[in-house]
Write a protein that holds these residues in place. Structure first.
Motif, short mmCIF file in Angstrom:
data_model
loop_
_atom_site.label_atom_id
_atom_site.label_comp_id
_atom_site.label_asym_id
_atom_site.label_seq_id
_atom_site.Cartn_x
_atom_site.Cartn_y
_atom_site.Cartn_z
N LEU A 1 -51.15 -32.57 38.21
CA LEU A 1 -51.35 -32.72 39.65
C LEU A 1 -50.32 -31.96 40.48
O LEU A 1 -50.15 -32.23 41.66
CB LEU A 1 -51.33 -34.20 40.02
CG LEU A 1 -52.44 -35.05 39.38
CD1 LEU A 1 -52.20 -36.53 39.62
CD2 LEU A 1 -53.80 -34.63 39.91
N ASP A 2 -49.62 -31.02 39.83
CA ASP A 2 -48.60 -30.21 40.52
C ASP A 2 -47.53 -31.06 41.18
O ASP A 2 -47.30 -30.99 42.40
CB ASP A 2 -49.26 -29.30 41.57
CG ASP A 2 -50.17 -28.26 40.94
OD1 ASP A 2 -49.80 -27.70 39.89
OD2 ASP A 2 -51.26 -28.03 41.51
N PRO A 3 -46.83 -31.88 40.41
CA PRO A 3 -45.79 -32.75 40.98
C PRO A 3 -44.57 -31.96 41.44
O PRO A 3 -44.37 -30.80 41.06
CB PRO A 3 -45.44 -33.67 39.81
CG PRO A 3 -45.68 -32.82 38.60
CD PRO A 3 -46.89 -31.99 38.93
N LYS A 4 -43.75 -32.61 42.25
CA LYS A 4 -42.49 -32.03 42.70
C LYS A 4 -41.31 -32.53 41.88
O LYS A 4 -40.29 -31.84 41.74
CB LYS A 4 -42.25 -32.36 44.17
CG LYS A 4 -43.36 -31.91 45.11
CD LYS A 4 -43.56 -30.42 45.07
CE LYS A 4 -44.66 -30.00 46.05
NZ LYS A 4 -44.93 -28.53 45.96
N LEU A 5 -41.44 -33.76 41.34
CA LEU A 5 -40.35 -34.39 40.58
C LEU A 5 -40.89 -34.93 39.27
O LEU A 5 -41.92 -35.60 39.24
CB LEU A 5 -39.75 -35.53 41.40
CG LEU A 5 -38.73 -36.43 40.68
CD1 LEU A 5 -37.43 -35.67 40.42
CD2 LEU A 5 -38.44 -37.70 41.50
N LEU B 1 -39.43 -27.23 39.99
CA LEU B 1 -39.47 -28.67 39.78
C LEU B 1 -38.07 -29.28 39.90
O LEU B 1 -37.06 -28.62 39.63
CB LEU B 1 -40.03 -28.98 38.39
CG LEU B 1 -41.50 -28.65 38.15
CD1 LEU B 1 -41.81 -28.68 36.66
CD2 LEU B 1 -42.39 -29.63 38.90
N SER B 2 -38.02 -30.54 40.27
CA SER B 2 -36.80 -31.33 40.22
C SER B 2 -36.92 -32.29 39.04
O SER B 2 -37.99 -32.84 38.79
CB SER B 2 -36.60 -32.11 41.51
OG SER B 2 -36.55 -31.24 42.62
N TYR B 3 -35.81 -32.48 38.33
CA TYR B 3 -35.80 -33.36 37.17
C TYR B 3 -34.76 -34.46 37.31
O TYR B 3 -33.61 -34.18 37.69
CB TYR B 3 -35.46 -32.59 35.89
CG TYR B 3 -36.48 -31.59 35.40
CD1 TYR B 3 -37.84 -31.68 35.71
CD2 TYR B 3 -36.09 -30.53 34.59
CE1 TYR B 3 -38.75 -30.77 35.25
CE2 TYR B 3 -37.00 -29.60 34.11
CZ TYR B 3 -38.33 -29.72 34.44
OH TYR B 3 -39.24 -28.80 33.97
#
Length: 284
Positions: free
Chosen positions: A180-184, A215-217
């Protein structure tokens, strides 16, 4: 800085403030409530856009509980979880549904986290179907793209999780998280169940994905070598609290907290010529 995303000038995408999670303690035949235990105690940190924050500590320190509170698999007792301007701690289950498109979790055990009755295609397509993004030929094409992104082949789509190695299963889990194309991404011990050589492959994949998709991890682990390799900053957790947080070099080269010093002193030294040069620190 790690070889992951570019965090220069990045604004916080996630801000956790005074997070608390208590679990009730019950005793006796009737399960009488006798008190509570704090697994997470006033935890605060932030994650910048494109950054990897490593959250490290021994088993039972509260790392995974913190992660599950952030993605709302557990309901926090108190505190704030600000994700892109939304306080997740106060959100209803229905409101959280839309947020989950932008925040996904990758679990420690790639066997337990994948439904053995579903094919890889069904596993990766599930979030697309839930959010009505799986349409006609577009859905299968998206699954094939995700498989390619994580280093798997199109023919793997019709196989079941039992037909894959641990590393391949974790790649499937990562593909599902990316659907879903996440940011985190909240990564809860994502390589601890894998062989060392496979760990390196998955870490390299995660770094490549971070660069490609910004991305943020939040990367949770107890292996300090892994955390040092992938993280931009590191937060050290002990008995439910953050005892130290700082840049990777600061934590490893000049740790301030006694527990951080103890963790680092316990890391095995592989070079025989250096053995005996490090003083072991205890928490007595």
């Amino acid at each position: 800085m790690s070889s992951g995303g570019n965090v220069e000038g990045g604004n916080p995408i996630l801000k956790v403030a005074d997070l608390v999670k208590e679990f009730p303690v019950r005793k006796g035949f009737g399960g009488k409530l006798t008190g509570g235990t704090r697994a997470v105690d006033q935890v605060s940190f932030d994650v910048a856009a494109g950054e990897t924050l490593g959250l490290v500590g021994e088993s039972g320190s509260g790392k995974s509980t913190t992660a599950r509170c952030i993605v709302r698999l557990l309901t926090p007792t108190s505190g704030e979880i600000d994700f892109r301007g939304n306080d997740l701690a106060k959100m209803s289950r229905r409101a959280m549904r839309d947020v989950r498109r932008e925040m996904q979790m990758v679990f420690q055990d790639p066997v337990a986290s994948l439904d053995p009755r579903m094919t890889v295609n069904e596993i990766i397509a599930e979030p697309l179907r839930v959010f009505r993004q799986y349409r006609n030929e577009g859905g299968p094409q998206r699954v094939r793209e995700l498989l390619d992104t994580v280093g798997l082949k199109a023919e793997h789509a019709n196989r079941y999780p039992r037909e894959f190695s641990g590393g391949q299963r974790q790649r499937v889990g990562i593909a599902r998280a990316l659907a879903l194309d996440p940011k985190l991404l909240v990564l809860d011990e994502p390589v601890s169940a894998l062989d060392v050589s496979i760990q390196a492959q998955i870490i390299n994949l995660l770094q490549d994905l971070q660069r490609e998709y910004n991305l943020s991890y939040l990367f949770i682990a107890h292996d300090l070598d892994v955390v040092r390799h992938i993280s931009d900053r590191i937060a050290v957790m002990y008995q439910g609290k953050i005892v130290e947080i700082g840049d990777r070099e600061q934590i490893f080269d000049n740790p301030q907290d006694r527990y951080t010093q103890s963790l680092l002193s316990a890391v095995p030294i592989t070079d025989p010529s250096l053995r005996g040069t490090k003083q072991r620190i205890t928490m007595d």
